[in-house]
Design a protein around this motif. Structure first.
Motif, PDB file in Angstrom:
ATOM      1  N   PHE B 307       0.863  -1.190   0.000  1.00  0.00           N
ATOM      2  CA  PHE B 307       0.000   0.000   0.000  1.00  0.00           C
ATOM      3  C   PHE B 307       0.896   1.235   0.000  1.00  0.00           C
ATOM      4  CE2 PHE B 307      -2.677  -3.132   2.208  1.00  0.00           C
ATOM      5  CZ  PHE B 307      -3.846  -3.029   1.471  1.00  0.00           C
ATOM      6  N   THR B 308       0.425   2.264  -0.675  1.00  0.00           N
ATOM      7  CA  THR B 308       1.132   3.541  -0.604  1.00  0.00           C
ATOM      8  C   THR B 308       0.279   4.502   0.231  1.00  0.00           C
ATOM      9  OG1 THR B 308       2.027   3.162  -2.780  1.00  0.00           O
ATOM     10  CG2 THR B 308       2.133   5.424  -1.941  1.00  0.00           C
ATOM     11  N   ILE B 309       0.844   4.931   1.320  1.00  0.00           N
ATOM     12  CA  ILE B 309       0.122   5.847   2.215  1.00  0.00           C
ATOM     13  C   ILE B 309       0.557   7.263   1.863  1.00  0.00           C
ATOM     14  CG2 ILE B 309      -0.364   6.438   4.617  1.00  0.00           C
ATOM     15  CD1 ILE B 309      -1.116   3.567   4.000  1.00  0.00           C
ATOM     16  N   HIS B 310      -0.441   8.120   1.634  1.00  0.00           N
ATOM     17  CA  HIS B 310      -0.081   9.452   1.164  1.00  0.00           C
ATOM     18  C   HIS B 310      -1.002  10.541   1.736  1.00  0.00           C
ATOM     19  CE1 HIS B 310       1.864  12.329  -1.408  1.00  0.00           C
ATOM     20  NE2 HIS B 310       0.698  12.733  -1.902  1.00  0.00           N
ATOM     21  N   THR B 311      -0.359  11.651   2.050  1.00  0.00           N
ATOM     22  CA  THR B 311      -1.079  12.834   2.532  1.00  0.00           C
ATOM     23  C   THR B 311      -1.208  13.794   1.356  1.00  0.00           C
ATOM     24  OG1 THR B 311      -0.045  12.582   4.691  1.00  0.00           O
ATOM     25  CG2 THR B 311      -1.030  14.729   4.221  1.00  0.00           C
ATOM     26  N   PRO B 312      -2.422  14.002   0.840  1.00  0.00           N
ATOM     27  CA  PRO B 312      -2.552  14.781  -0.401  1.00  0.00           C
ATOM     28  C   PRO B 312      -2.272  16.274  -0.247  1.00  0.00           C
ATOM     29  CG  PRO B 312      -4.713  14.169   0.449  1.00  0.00           C
ATOM     30  CD  PRO B 312      -3.714  13.459   1.293  1.00  0.00           C
ATOM     31  N   HIS B 313      -2.531  16.839   0.920  1.00  0.00           N
ATOM     32  CA  HIS B 313      -2.257  18.277   1.100  1.00  0.00           C
ATOM     33  C   HIS B 313      -2.092  18.569   2.586  1.00  0.00           C
ATOM     34  CE1 HIS B 313      -6.416  18.901   2.426  1.00  0.00           C
ATOM     35  NE2 HIS B 313      -6.754  18.083   1.452  1.00  0.00           N
ATOM     36  N   ILE B 314      -1.672  19.779   2.858  1.00  0.00           N
ATOM     37  CA  ILE B 314      -1.265  20.113   4.233  1.00  0.00           C
ATOM     38  C   ILE B 314      -2.407  19.961   5.243  1.00  0.00           C
ATOM     39  CG2 ILE B 314      -1.682  22.611   4.078  1.00  0.00           C
ATOM     40  CD1 ILE B 314       1.047  22.930   5.575  1.00  0.00           C
ATOM     41  N   ASN B 315      -3.632  20.200   4.798  1.00  0.00           N
ATOM     42  CA  ASN B 315      -4.753  20.079   5.727  1.00  0.00           C
ATOM     43  C   ASN B 315      -5.289  18.658   5.869  1.00  0.00           C
ATOM     44  OD1 ASN B 315      -4.856  22.733   6.648  1.00  0.00           O
ATOM     45  ND2 ASN B 315      -5.932  23.390   4.781  1.00  0.00           N
ATOM     46  N   ALA B 316      -4.627  17.725   5.196  1.00  0.00           N
ATOM     47  CA  ALA B 316      -4.977  16.315   5.385  1.00  0.00           C
ATOM     48  C   ALA B 316      -3.963  15.637   6.295  1.00  0.00           C
ATOM     49  CB  ALA B 316      -5.057  15.598   4.041  1.00  0.00           C
ATOM     50  N   ARG B 317      -3.082  16.430   6.906  1.00  0.00           N
ATOM     51  CA  ARG B 317      -2.146  15.836   7.857  1.00  0.00           C
ATOM     52  C   ARG B 317      -2.906  15.309   9.071  1.00  0.00           C
ATOM     53  NH1 ARG B 317       2.452  20.181   9.065  1.00  0.00           N
ATOM     54  NH2 ARG B 317       0.618  21.546   9.042  1.00  0.00           N
ATOM     55  N   LYS B 318      -2.352  14.272   9.671  1.00  0.00           N
ATOM     56  CA  LYS B 318      -2.914  13.763  10.914  1.00  0.00           C
ATOM     57  C   LYS B 318      -2.554  14.766  12.009  1.00  0.00           C
ATOM     58  CE  LYS B 318      -4.490  10.066   9.017  1.00  0.00           C
ATOM     59  NZ  LYS B 318      -5.969   9.869   8.922  1.00  0.00           N
ATOM     60  N   GLU B 319      -3.544  15.209  12.768  1.00  0.00           N
ATOM     61  CA  GLU B 319      -3.258  16.272  13.738  1.00  0.00           C
ATOM     62  C   GLU B 319      -3.598  15.848  15.166  1.00  0.00           C
ATOM     63  OE1 GLU B 319      -4.792  20.159  12.725  1.00  0.00           O
ATOM     64  OE2 GLU B 319      -3.427  21.110  14.147  1.00  0.00           O
ATOM     65  N   TYR B 320      -2.958  16.500  16.107  1.00  0.00           N
ATOM     66  CA  TYR B 320      -3.146  16.260  17.553  1.00  0.00           C
ATOM     67  C   TYR B 320      -2.759  14.837  17.953  1.00  0.00           C
ATOM     68  CZ  TYR B 320      -6.614  19.859  16.358  1.00  0.00           C
ATOM     69  OH  TYR B 320      -7.277  20.934  15.832  1.00  0.00           O
ATOM     70  N   ILE B 321      -1.930  14.166  17.173  1.00  0.00           N
ATOM     71  CA  ILE B 321      -1.685  12.754  17.431  1.00  0.00           C
ATOM     72  C   ILE B 321      -0.740  12.570  18.619  1.00  0.00           C
ATOM     73  CG2 ILE B 321      -0.994  10.567  16.381  1.00  0.00           C
ATOM     74  CD1 ILE B 321      -3.453  12.003  15.043  1.00  0.00           C
ATOM     75  N   GLY B 322      -1.235  11.967  19.675  1.00  0.00           N
ATOM     76  CA  GLY B 322      -0.447  11.723  20.879  1.00  0.00           C
ATOM     77  C   GLY B 322       0.661  10.733  20.591  1.00  0.00           C
ATOM     78  N   ASN B 323       1.821  10.937  21.226  1.00  0.00           N
ATOM     79  CA  ASN B 323       2.997  10.080  21.031  1.00  0.00           C
ATOM     80  C   ASN B 323       3.726  10.383  19.720  1.00  0.00           C
ATOM     81  OD1 ASN B 323       3.874   8.421  23.065  1.00  0.00           O
ATOM     82  ND2 ASN B 323       2.623   6.656  22.499  1.00  0.00           N
TER      83      ASN B 323
END
Lengths: 765, 765
Positions: B307-323
């Motif tokens: 699988f290729t995991i991809h973030t298409p743009h800056i506002n699709a970043r995972k946010e507030y992620i603990g650790n």
């Protein structure tokens, strides 16, 4: 496992959308299964094959596969007419039938099937017209498309808010927008505090610190300017505001108000320039609200012409004293004056704390209060005095002094009156703090409302997501707070004006007003920032978006300058004794009959037409609002006065009686303040000539008024002042006003005109 | 200036207390002056000298000196009988006359004078009996003397609260009371985060992290134990709780619940021991609550089986992620599965983030979220994936997978159902968070109530100051929150139990319960800690007293695991569709008629005897409370269902219709939850056999129930469910219950049994 999908039989095509609907979200329930069974038993237009196919597809034990669901979806989509409105899912079914089996459809009883299937849908709880939208690519809706429109000139509203102090406001805003005022991380206490001291020095150099002092001591004799500066600074770092307030407002104004010419000449200039940082040492660990109970002593020694300042025990230390932990060189100290063993009550004295190099003087012990919930740029500390000797001239002797012969002297005979006169000179703090709080609320609302206008989340299938400010609940969370913020703004304008132009005989009324508004506005601020935090979700929790600091720095405003709950008790007493008693006096032996009489006569007659009137014109009539607020204030005043008289006449200890009625008194004070706030808002609108501003302010005022009435609807209904139907109509009107104001919400916060450098929240810019 | 004080004339002695009273607090008013003048014109028992003396002493322009007031005071004091009750000030005057001029008194018309002076006092608004107390050294009052009494065995109540998990609770409490767990200053982010990691490791070493995992992977197969540990840890540092929850609850449980055996074998042991710190990467900047809208893609490459995991743009970043910012080595990533260009909806994947040395892997960009309002010991971050390749087996494939041929497979046909089943496995978080919140509330209340029991402020003259918990307003601020905390405790016990013993078909009901209680309890916590902060005044603002951290660390609980407002919308939909629809589905096309029918039939007939019944027995009858709560829940359910049906049948877009009714739906959810909370509280009391515990819990339950009814009194009055008189009686009863419970308040918080090392607040110990 893979097998060819069985095609729907011709007759079952009309049921396809219904079939899809009951399966698409979840499993089929028993009730649904039963509904289908009895439907099959009733209708005569399904063939044996249709029944077999449908029974098979309705088996709860064997749900259709993903592929099968998708095939149904495609079949439905390809038959549906985007522009057509379908009253039932079966109406779509008819189109599917006609498209996929046109010849069969010619003999099929389509109308009958549509009607009977429509009934089945009802039984299943499906609202056909709505459910039909599931299959459409586009359908218009209001939630997505509603948006910001500017119905008025923002800069005109800014001008109306700022008034004649606009030049000063703009100047201060521009000054604190400089790079040098950029926020710093509050993590390192030492660095943060030094930065805040530096900022205060910059403000002092600019002349803002001394602005309220007389011109002969380097000031500009402009108390209004002082309030304006303090409020405007509150768009930036709040530690700076409080350190500024401690230095120039508390330390400086105590020397000015409680001292005499010799003190002014000696100290004021250096205080205004921050050459002489100082403290206001009133509160003690054991005595916060009850200042009269302080235990620090100032014992007069006639031979030496000195006072000995002493802290009798650890809980009599001065606590939470701003500027104490690091920077203060002197302090105004509140202490009990003792002459020849006799206690003459609280007086004030200037006591040196540190030498030129900042080293603590002998006999002075200072402990750092350490980290706090907020305001960590302010160096609060505990101060203890071990028999410190100060010269006689250090007594701030405007209201009490010791004469040449060593006798106590005062221009005010009554001990009570002297004490409260002394405290009364410090009422400015009860104006400065709520004005600062209001600035914090405005910042929070600007951030949260701008974000809510841009942030989109959820939406009908196939359309853009909805700006969260278009959600009714989000509007309910934000817009009544916005309306109240405007309302409080005008009320603070009013009380500032009253304070600046006060006459001696109005002082008690003004003190009550200031104390009440301080409580009302600071609580409003706490609530507003809490709501803003939550309304911005995770973004609101990140310090970079500033709601963190706004909330935590201003949280203690509800405690500062008198705990809100305590202040409201005092306000209530002032109302009850109609300014006869010194209202800060805790006991209450006197309730003037004419308070009751006056309250009683002004109670509007209840009248069925009004209690039931739900008409829009009536609900939006300011006269209705004003009457309702007055009615509430006067009724509660009346009932509280009668209750206290009764309890005390029955022989209850007056302290107990006041305690029993405490919640009642609290309500009384808030009702009084709310009436004042509404009255001043309405007056402001009457004075506004620009029709666009008038209209938007009227809407905000209506929302403020109706939202309060809605909050108190239990009380109004109890009193029979309105009936249930009217109460419901008011709730509906609040929702409607929120919806209407939503499109103006961004311009309304933009009118606060807070510089981006001050907001500094990435989500708001 | 000094002159000899003139002695009162004989006849004026009877007026001395009145004279003193009108001067002691302030200046004499015009009205008072007039009242005296007309009094002088009426009475015939004052001599010319008396009138001259009195007129002189009543001149507003020439108030008596301090010395004169003091002489009057001494004269009054020396004549007063401490034990005697005086109906008027003039009754004291008579004693003064008799003592100072006994011969003159023999011929003086004392009775007449006393009566006529009594009337004057009334006119002046003086309540004689009360005012007379001014001159007494001691007078008994309840406010000062009321105090803590232990009416039940605290340890028995602790046992009842802890239940069968008491041994584990005690073990955890004792573990976290160790010196190694002492709180650290949150100022330095780097140090604080490392400390929190260390604490989590200590907890993992003790076996607490893996307690909920299966035994074969190093766990204890004890999910209830996991909740218990998480709750008990919440008496200490909350950053640790959240980091613990991220690692073991979110990261660990996502692998366990969404993955299959191969994942369990490969990862669970290392997760449980914290050898493998990981993240739960669901939320994206643009999509918080609306998880379905996430934009991260996982594109399947059949040739490479990757699988290729991809973030298409800056506002699709995972946010507030603990650790994420520092410690996480891997993450469960939520992404849209794409096969052959087709979107198969949200699936989950294990994606490595850092190598063994903690260095971020190529293609992974991580940004630190920086300082937050609280929880600064947790290293939240933003994660961006730049076309990261992961092997096929990294797909967590319990609910969706790709088969050998590269085709999508799932045991759940419906996309909706699959999505919500996947999220549903994570419902545990919606139980863990409110249980943690409740622990924070208990800490806050323990601190604030113990302080309020000791802290004294103000009091009647001549007596000790009053413990602030004896003030009615303070009771009103604290005790309903205490009652609600107990109520929520039992409700959380109930929902935990339902969750642990769930059957598939109950899942939606349990999810709604958990979502609703999560909102209800976390809001209660925010409110409680805010009130505790304010109730402790300045002390509450100092970080050393811990309310700061409790409040700020737990503030985001109202956002975590689903924003409360959004969750309540989902709960409402679940109620409306009677569990038919997957309740997280945002649209609502189905409203089952029997929901309305059922609600309607269970509405108790309104009956005049009940709507008017103000009897104490009735007001304290749990059946009345339960009926009122059910009535409210069912009425709102009924009206909301009808309203939505009407709006949608009229052709309103269903999204708009739900939006229009949003406030209504919000109210519905809260009414539902409150009914559940009350019901479980009452059941708990019924199961309690110890009569002392039963009594104190019944009082708390009554306070909870009546305080809610009081809050909703507007609604009940609107409905005609009660009349105004009853509403007032309920308010009075709430006050009375607060007063009654006050003496048990300290034992009630002591029963929470929070170790002093955890409370760590100087004001509470």
């Amino acid at each position: 496992m893979e097998k060819k999908l069985s095609q729907p039989t011709h007759g079952s095509l009309v049921l396809l959308p219904t079939l899809y609907k009951v399966w698409s979200d979840a499993n089929i329930t028993n009730n649904e299964h039963k509904a289908f069974q009895s439907f099959f038993n009733k209708v005569d237009w399904l063939s044996k094959e249709d029944r077999e196919y449908l029974t098979n597809k309705l088996d709860p034990e064997s749900p259709p596969s993903r592929e099968e669901l998708e095939m149904w979806w495609q079949t439905i989509k390809s038959a549906i007419a985007e522009e057509k409105s379908y009253p039932h899912l079966s109406s779509i079914g008819v189109d599917i039938l006609k498209k996929n089996a046109p010849i069969f459809a010619e003999t099929f009883p389509v109308e009958k099937a549509e009607i009977e299937l429509g009934k089945l849908e009802n039984q299943l709880g499906i609202i056909g017209k709505s459910a039909a939208l599931t299959f459409k690519s586009i359908h218009s809706n209001i939630s997505t498309s509603y948006e910001t429109q500017t119905a008025f000139a923002t800069e005109k509203l800014t001008y109306l808010l700022d008034g004649k102090r606009k030049p000063l406001i703009d100047e201060v805003k521009s000054f604190i927008s400089k790079k040098e005022f950029d926020y710093v991380d509050p993590g390192n206490l030492r660095e943060y505090r030094e930065q805040v001291l530096l900022w205060c020095k910059m403000l002092a150099d600019k002349g803002y610190g001394s602005i309220g002092f007389p011109k002969e001591y380097g000031g500009a004799d402009d108390m209004e300017g002082y309030f304006t500066v303090m409020e405007t600074l509150s768009y930036r770092d709040l530690s700076t505001v409080i350190k500024f307030g401690v230095q120039f407002g508390l330390w400086g104004m105590s020397v000015f108000s409680l001292g005499t010419k010799k003190h002014h000449e000696k100290y004021l200039k250096d205080i205004g320039s921050l050459q002489l940082p100082g403290c206001f040492a009133m509160t003690e660990t054991n005595h916060g609200s009850n200042v009269r109970g302080i235990e620090t002593t100032a014992t007069y020694n006639h031979k030496e012409k000195t006072f000995t300042i002493h802290t009798p025990h650890i809980n009599a230390r001065k606590e939470y004293i701003g500027n104490a932990a690091l920077h203060g060189k002197m302090a105004t100290v509140f202490a009990k004056l003792i002459i020849d063993g006799k206690d003459y009550g609280v007086s004030t004295f200037i006591v040196p704390l540190r030498n030129e190099e900042g080293k603590t003087l002998p006999g002075i012990s200072i402990t750092d209060c350490g980290r706090k919930m907020g305001l960590n740029g302010v160096d609060n500390g505990l101060i203890s005095f071990d028999s410190i000797t100060i010269p006689k001239e250090n007594m701030l002797d405007r209201f009490s002094s010791v004469d040449e012969k060593g006798n106590f002297q005062s221009p005010i005979a009554s001990d009570n009156k002297r004490f409260f006169t002394m405290l009364g000179t410090l009422v400015g703090g009860r104006i400065g703090i709520p004005r600062s709080a209001l600035a914090a609320s405005k910042s929070g609302l600007t951030i949260a409302i701008r974000y809510a206008d841009k942030r989109r989340q959820f939406g009908p299938d196939g359309t853009a997501e909805v700006p969260i400010l278009n959600y009714r609940m989000h509007q309910r969370r934000m817009l009544p707070l916005l309306a109240k913020t405007y309302a409080c703004h005008f009320a603070m304008e009013y009380v500032t004006d009253r304070f600046l132009n006060r006459k001696e005989e109005e002082m008690q009324e003004i003190e009550a007003l200031a104390a009440g508004l301080k409580s009302y506005v600071t609580w409003h601020n706490t609530e507003t920032l809490q709501e803003c935090r939550e309304a911005c979700g995770g973004k609101g929790f990140l310090s970079e978006n500033r709601i963190d600091a706004l909330k935590n720095d201003s949280d203690v405003y509800t405690t500062f300058e008198g705990d809100n709950t305590v202040l409201l008790q005092l306000v209530a007493k002032s109302r009850l004794s109609a300014y006869k008693e010194q209202f800060e006096n805790m006991n209450l032996f006197t309730i003037i009959d004419y308070v009751v009489a006056k309250a009683k006569t002004s109670l509007t007659e209840k009248n069925l037409i009004i209690t039931r009137n739900k008409g829009e014109a009536h609900l939006l009539d300011s006269e209705f609002h004003m009457n309702a607020f007055y009615y509430r204030e006067n009724s509660i005043l009346n009932s509280a006065a009668n209750r206290l008289k009764r309890l005390m006449s029955e022989g209850m200890d007056p302290f107990d009686a006041v305690n029993v009625a405490q919640h009642h008194l609290y309500t009384l004070s808030l009702a009084f303040i709310e009436r004042v706030v509404l009255e001043k808002f309405i007056e402001k609108i009457e004075q506004t000539s620009d029709p666009e501003l008038k209209q938007v302010l009227k809407q905000l005022c209506d929302l403020y008024a109706l939202h309060q009435i809605e909050k108190h609807n239990g009380w109004y209904l109890e009193q029979g002042y309105m009936e249930g139907g009217k109460s419901k109509a008011i709730r509906k009107m609040v929702n409607q006003l929120c919806w209407d104001i939503r499109k103006d919400a961004v311009p309304l916060v933009n009118a606060f005109n807070i510089p981006d450098a001050c907001l500094a929240a990435p989500i708001a810019i």
